[in-house]
Design a protein around this motif. Structure first.
Motif, PDB file in Angstrom:
ATOM      1  N   ILE A  64       0.837  -1.193   0.000  1.00  0.00           N
ATOM      2  CA  ILE A  64       0.000   0.000   0.000  1.00  0.00           C
ATOM      3  C   ILE A  64       0.874   1.246   0.000  1.00  0.00           C
ATOM      4  CG2 ILE A  64      -1.751   1.281   1.266  1.00  0.00           C
ATOM      5  CD1 ILE A  64      -2.704  -1.394   2.392  1.00  0.00           C
ATOM      6  N   SER A  65       0.549   2.165  -0.896  1.00  0.00           N
ATOM      7  CA  SER A  65       1.299   3.407  -1.014  1.00  0.00           C
ATOM      8  C   SER A  65       0.418   4.569  -0.561  1.00  0.00           C
ATOM      9  CB  SER A  65       1.708   3.608  -2.474  1.00  0.00           C
ATOM     10  OG  SER A  65       2.093   4.940  -2.702  1.00  0.00           O
ATOM     11  N   PRO A  66       0.976   5.516   0.220  1.00  0.00           N
ATOM     12  CA  PRO A  66       0.184   6.703   0.604  1.00  0.00           C
ATOM     13  C   PRO A  66      -0.332   7.472  -0.613  1.00  0.00           C
ATOM     14  CG  PRO A  66       2.251   6.626   1.824  1.00  0.00           C
ATOM     15  CD  PRO A  66       2.307   5.532   0.800  1.00  0.00           C
ATOM     16  N   LYS A  67       0.353   7.333  -1.742  1.00  0.00           N
ATOM     17  CA  LYS A  67      -0.062   8.004  -2.983  1.00  0.00           C
ATOM     18  C   LYS A  67      -1.453   7.544  -3.412  1.00  0.00           C
ATOM     19  CE  LYS A  67       1.253   8.367  -7.824  1.00  0.00           C
ATOM     20  NZ  LYS A  67       2.165   7.914  -8.858  1.00  0.00           N
ATOM     21  N   HIS A  68      -1.840   6.332  -3.050  1.00  0.00           N
ATOM     22  CA  HIS A  68      -3.107   5.766  -3.498  1.00  0.00           C
ATOM     23  C   HIS A  68      -4.187   5.756  -2.430  1.00  0.00           C
ATOM     24  CE1 HIS A  68       0.005   3.898  -6.166  1.00  0.00           C
ATOM     25  NE2 HIS A  68      -0.807   4.435  -7.052  1.00  0.00           N
ATOM     26  N   ASP A  69      -3.928   6.347  -1.267  1.00  0.00           N
ATOM     27  CA  ASP A  69      -4.897   6.339  -0.170  1.00  0.00           C
ATOM     28  C   ASP A  69      -6.237   6.962  -0.537  1.00  0.00           C
ATOM     29  OD1 ASP A  69      -3.273   4.978   1.551  1.00  0.00           O
ATOM     30  OD2 ASP A  69      -2.707   6.744   2.736  1.00  0.00           O
ATOM     31  N   SER A  70      -6.236   7.961  -1.393  1.00  0.00           N
ATOM     32  CA  SER A  70      -7.478   8.681  -1.682  1.00  0.00           C
ATOM     33  C   SER A  70      -8.087   8.310  -3.033  1.00  0.00           C
ATOM     34  CB  SER A  70      -7.231  10.186  -1.613  1.00  0.00           C
ATOM     35  OG  SER A  70      -6.278  10.568  -2.582  1.00  0.00           O
ATOM     36  N   ASP A 110      -9.614  11.019  -7.483  1.00  0.00           N
ATOM     37  CA  ASP A 110      -9.023  11.330  -6.189  1.00  0.00           C
ATOM     38  C   ASP A 110     -10.180  11.746  -5.295  1.00  0.00           C
ATOM     39  OD1 ASP A 110      -7.852  12.517  -3.956  1.00  0.00           O
ATOM     40  OD2 ASP A 110      -6.245  13.456  -5.114  1.00  0.00           O
ATOM     41  N   SER A 123     -10.282  12.865  -2.433  1.00  0.00           N
ATOM     42  CA  SER A 123     -10.066  14.029  -1.567  1.00  0.00           C
ATOM     43  C   SER A 123     -10.518  15.322  -2.241  1.00  0.00           C
ATOM     44  CB  SER A 123      -8.597  14.135  -1.148  1.00  0.00           C
ATOM     45  OG  SER A 123      -7.779  14.423  -2.274  1.00  0.00           O
TER      46      SER A 123
END
Length: 145
Positions: free
Chosen positions: A34-40, A56, A58
């Motif tokens: 899991i990458s923070p880039k893909h959290d949203s 996105d 967000s």
């Protein structure tokens, strides 16, 4: 559940049907790392859509590389402005031309008398159950297509 029981008797008949919502858990289908880039990131698709829309969540904008890009300025096909444009097309097709002359989305919502009366009942019920006030977002509804 915040509304409680027994208050449905005062609703118009078109609002009396109660739907139970069930959430089912499934196996995880995301990436192994899991990458923070893909959290949203969010994906949506409906029967009849040519492709998925990746956005996105967000900011509600379609991400670069999404297979489907439908709205202006990379806005989602699920945003209020898009849903309002679909509504206006349906109003035109169904001969409700008076709705087309209203200046903004908020104006159309205010014309929905049954909806507004039920919304007022729900607001009162929230307060009487000590479930907190209705959260109003009037400023975000003042747009036109």
């Amino acid at each position: 559940m915040r509304l409680g029981d027994g208050w449905e008797d005062i609703l118009p008949s078109s609002y009396k049907k109660k739907h139970n919502i069930f959430f089912l858990c499934g196996d995880y289908v995301g990436p192994a790392v899991i990458s923070p880039k893909h959290d949203s990131l969010s994906v949506n698709w409906c029967l009849g859509d040519k492709d998925v829309e990746v956005l996105d969540s967000s900011d509600g904008r379609i991400v670069d590389g999404s297979p489907s890009v439908s709205g202006p300025d990379f806005s989602s096909r699920l945003c209020k402005r898009a849903l309002y444009s679909y509504f206006l097309r349906a109003a035109e097709i169904s001969g409700k031309s008076y709705l087309l002359s209203l200046p903004a989305y908020h104006s159309v919502k205010m014309e929905a008398v049954a909806y507004q009366s039920v919304k007022d009942l729900v607001k009162e019920q929230f307060l009487s159950n000590h479930a907190g006030p209705w959260n109003s977002k009037r400023l975000v509804d003042c747009f036109s297509v």
